[in-house]
Design a protein around this motif. Structure first.
Motif, PDB file in Angstrom:
ATOM      1  N   GLN A   1       0.822  -1.206   0.000  1.00  0.00           N
ATOM      2  CA  GLN A   1       0.000   0.000   0.000  1.00  0.00           C
ATOM      3  C   GLN A   1       0.861   1.263   0.000  1.00  0.00           C
ATOM      4  O   GLN A   1       0.346   2.360  -0.177  1.00  0.00           O
ATOM      5  CB  GLN A   1      -0.935  -0.008   1.207  1.00  0.00           C
TER       6      GLN A   1
ATOM      7  N   ARG B   1     -13.555   6.700  -1.192  1.00  0.00           N
ATOM      8  CA  ARG B   1     -12.823   5.492  -1.578  1.00  0.00           C
ATOM      9  C   ARG B   1     -13.222   5.083  -2.988  1.00  0.00           C
ATOM     10  O   ARG B   1     -14.352   5.330  -3.430  1.00  0.00           O
ATOM     11  CB  ARG B   1     -13.118   4.339  -0.612  1.00  0.00           C
TER      12      ARG B   1
ATOM     13  N   ASP C   1     -11.501  -3.813   3.304  1.00  0.00           N
ATOM     14  CA  ASP C   1     -11.429  -4.475   4.605  1.00  0.00           C
ATOM     15  C   ASP C   1     -10.883  -5.889   4.413  1.00  0.00           C
ATOM     16  O   ASP C   1     -11.599  -6.788   3.980  1.00  0.00           O
ATOM     17  CB  ASP C   1     -12.824  -4.519   5.234  1.00  0.00           C
TER      18      ASP C   1
ATOM     19  N   LYS D   1      -9.680   1.470   0.362  1.00  0.00           N
ATOM     20  CA  LYS D   1     -10.061   1.308   1.773  1.00  0.00           C
ATOM     21  C   LYS D   1     -10.736  -0.047   1.995  1.00  0.00           C
ATOM     22  O   LYS D   1     -11.767  -0.152   2.661  1.00  0.00           O
ATOM     23  CB  LYS D   1     -10.982   2.439   2.232  1.00  0.00           C
TER      24      LYS D   1
END
Length: 408
Positions: free
Chosen positions: A114, A179, A399, A397
């Motif tokens: 990232q 996002r 999860d 973003k």
């Protein structure tokens, strides 16, 4: 005692235990043998109860380094016999999503990816580029498959180039959550059709979108009108002003051939006044004082008037003032600015909508900048699938914790 220390460091608990530790000083490599207590029974997903071990396999898993030494777990993994007579492999709960790694190691790769190009991550963890890409791609696809878009009501849509030869991809960003939620190839109306279908597949509907911010691309306008029927189109104020700035620069270039004082004035005219030096402000004020006879000065004033109008918040006031501005410009002799008037008149409702939605493409354009910077650092990504993975790592973003509790 040494084995117990490694059990604690690795988070291994009964029935698993560290059976042996081997350190190869020449290779700077640590290998930890992990076994389970004889006679243990194991559960299997979807089948009630615990089941006896039929036989075992040895799996070699890459783990986090210990004091800069590469660490591998060699795990004796059981295969259990189920009540129906079938034999199934039981993975320990620390095995990663991709064969050959622990969850902790995969979490480290995701964290690094990232912030760094895949090649740099590969060097840092001593893997091939392809293995790093495989880990990241696997997690991105898992997270996207589980994505819930039922609460998305306002989006921004923009395109960016990803290869030479005018190859583009389109990004869609959720404006509330800030996002990226969708990436696809192309920049025509079919990209909006694909996004509408994607909404249907992930808990949403095209009808739930109430606002869409786009540039003035005819293809995007057509796509939104056809496939997002309830969405109010907003044209970003900054795009409108950018067209006026381009017209201003065209006037300057035309006039510069006859007016030497315009030489070197490009950035003085295009920059915001509050970002100019004292000398630049002095030059600008001298030019503007000639607005009755100098077309470049009038073009600058028209651009500033347009900016001021679009900053206002009362839609009826903006509508009236913008119509008057268009009429004034059309009566002038500043021809390039008349093209801006024609553009505004073609897209009047979407431009005026800015005063109420205040929705811009600034966030998604910033993502484009991050992506282009990442592409340059990586000396270019060749495949769309890789670019899509990178974009979601940078700005999705996503999860990952539901698949790996260490990847938060």
């Amino acid at each position: 005692m040494t084995n117990q220390l490694f059990e604690s460091a690795l988070g291994i608990s009964a029935p698993w235990y560290v059976e042996a530790v081997d350190f190869d000083a020449d290779q700077r490599q640590l290998t930890i043998a992990v076994d389970f207590v004889a006679g243990s029974r194991f559960g299997y997903a979807g089948v009630a109860g615990e089941h006896p071990v039929h036989d075992t396999q040895i799996k070699r898993l890459r783990h986090l380094n210990f004091f800069q030494h590469e660490c591998f777990l060699e795990v004796r993994v059981p295969r259990v016999r189920l009540p129906d007579g079938s034999v199934r492999l039981v993975e320990p709960d620390w095995v990663g999503q991709l064969n050959g790694f622990t969850l902790l190691f995969e979490a480290l790769v995701l964290m690094l990816a990232q912030q760094m190009p895949f090649a740099a991550v590969a060097r840092a963890v001593n893997l091939s580029w392809h293995r790093v890409h495989a880990i990241c791609s696997r997690y991105v696809e898992l997270a996207l498959a589980a994505a819930d878009l039922s609460d998305v009501t306002a989006v921004a849509i923009d395109e960016t180039s990803y290869r030479r030869g005018h190859e583009y991809l389109t990004l869609v960003a959720d404006m509330q959550a800030r996002r990226v939620v969708f990436v696809t190839t192309g920049k025509d109306a079919s990209t909006i059709e694909r996004f509408a279908a994607y909404l249907d597949e992930h808990g949403g509907t095209p009808e739930q979108l109430g606002s869409v911010s786009i540039d003035m691309s005819p293809a995007f306008i057509k796509g939104v009108n056809e496939y997002l029927p309830e969405a109010r189109v907003t044209f970003d104020k900054f795009h409108v002003v950018a067209h006026a700035s381009k017209a201003l620069d065209t006037v300057r270039r035309q006039q510069q051939k006859l007016d030497p004082q315009l030489e070197g004035m490009r950035w003085t005219l295009l920059k915001d006044a509050d970002k100019l030096s004292l000398a630049q402000l002095t030059d600008l004020e001298a030019l503007i004082s000639q607005y009755t006879t100098n077309r470049t000065a009038r073009a600058w004033l028209y651009r500033e008037q347009l900016r001021d109008i679009l900053e206002r918040k009362q839609i009826n006031v903006v509508s009236e003032m913008l119509q008057q501005w268009c009429a004034n410009v059309m009566r002038s002799k500043v021809e390039p600015m008349k093209d801006v008037v024609r553009l505004i008149r073609r897209h009047f409702d979407g431009i005026v909508a800015w005063t109420q939605t205040r929705q811009t493409n600034g966030f998604i354009e910033a993502i484009n900048g991050l992506f282009q910077a990442a592409k340059r650092k990586a000396r270019g990504y060749a495949r769309f699938e890789t670019m899509r993975t990178v974009l979601f790592l940078i700005a999705g973003k996503l999860d990952f914790s539901r698949f790996n509790e260490n990847a938060r």
